[in-house]
Scaffold this active site. Sequence first.
Site, mmCIF file in Angstrom:
data_model
loop_
_atom_site.group_PDB
_atom_site.id
_atom_site.type_symbol
_atom_site.label_atom_id
_atom_site.label_comp_id
_atom_site.label_asym_id
_atom_site.label_seq_id
_atom_site.Cartn_x
_atom_site.Cartn_y
_atom_site.Cartn_z
ATOM 1 N N PRO A 2 0.828 -1.208 0.000
ATOM 2 C CA PRO A 2 0.000 0.000 0.000
ATOM 3 C C PRO A 2 0.865 1.261 0.000
ATOM 4 C CG PRO A 2 -0.785 -1.555 1.643
ATOM 5 C CD PRO A 2 0.523 -2.089 1.126
ATOM 6 N N GLU A 3 0.614 2.133 -0.964
ATOM 7 C CA GLU A 3 1.310 3.411 -1.046
ATOM 8 C C GLU A 3 0.318 4.497 -0.616
ATOM 9 O OE1 GLU A 3 3.390 3.770 -4.831
ATOM 10 O OE2 GLU A 3 3.477 1.610 -5.034
#
Length: 285
Positions: A2-3
Amino acid sequence: MPELPEVETIKNDLRELVAGSRVERAEVLHSSLVEWPGAEEFVRRLEGVRITGARRRGKHLIIELDSGDALVLQLKIGGQLLLVPPVEEPRKNVMLVLYLDGSRRLFLRDQTEFTRARVLNREELEERLADLGPEPFSGEFSAGCLREKVGSRRAQIKPLLLDQKVVSGIGNIYADEILFGARVHPRRKANTLTEAEWERLHAAIRKNLAAGIEHRGTTVRLYRDVLNRPGGHQHHLRVFERHGEPCPECGGEVARAKVGGRPTHFCPACQPEDGPGDGEALTLL
Ligand SMILES: [Zn+2]
């Protein structure tokens, strides 16, 4: 992993669906999860407190508690937070369960087991976040600030974009999309970028991350929101894992190579390795 857009989506889900809930009990099912404090104190500081809100800083998910503590998660490659019900109870790879009032439970699942959690007081949280670079949507983040920070470095631009001290929130997927959007080769040395390229890079960072948020994140493999739904931005990626396919801009072939040890996707024609050349530099002036 997850960014910024994925953590932002999860944060918004938590604000909407979980804020206001009381944690009646906490259960750690995987000892490698807890980085701070010790496992027993981690559980003790989560039990009996109310979740007051959620926020994001870089790729850190911060769940705020009425005790003044915060539960800080780094959802590494496979980290998912799932609210049961309505989501069906996950059976495997559960690292943490928060039993909430109203017979709901928040599950932290990660089949890669890389997700890490801390319970921090305000001072510890501030210290933990102190080294992070500016938020891409903050007023403090400009093309000038980016160039000032790394413009004299001889390092390759892609690893610099991934460096959370330079700018926070960018990971491998968005970095490739940003560099393609800015027409900058991932191996370019930072000190060779023109002013126009810093401007394009800054604009591409905001544009790509904003699109990722709008589409509720990118699900290439494991990312899910709190209601176990995949994101939609994977349908808008232009080069990431599209090697061998035609470039959406020029029709040439998207290439893949390792840059800074990370698999990297780019168009050798749109992103020339030796830079824009005098011709383009002149037309942009
Ligand atoms: Zn191209």
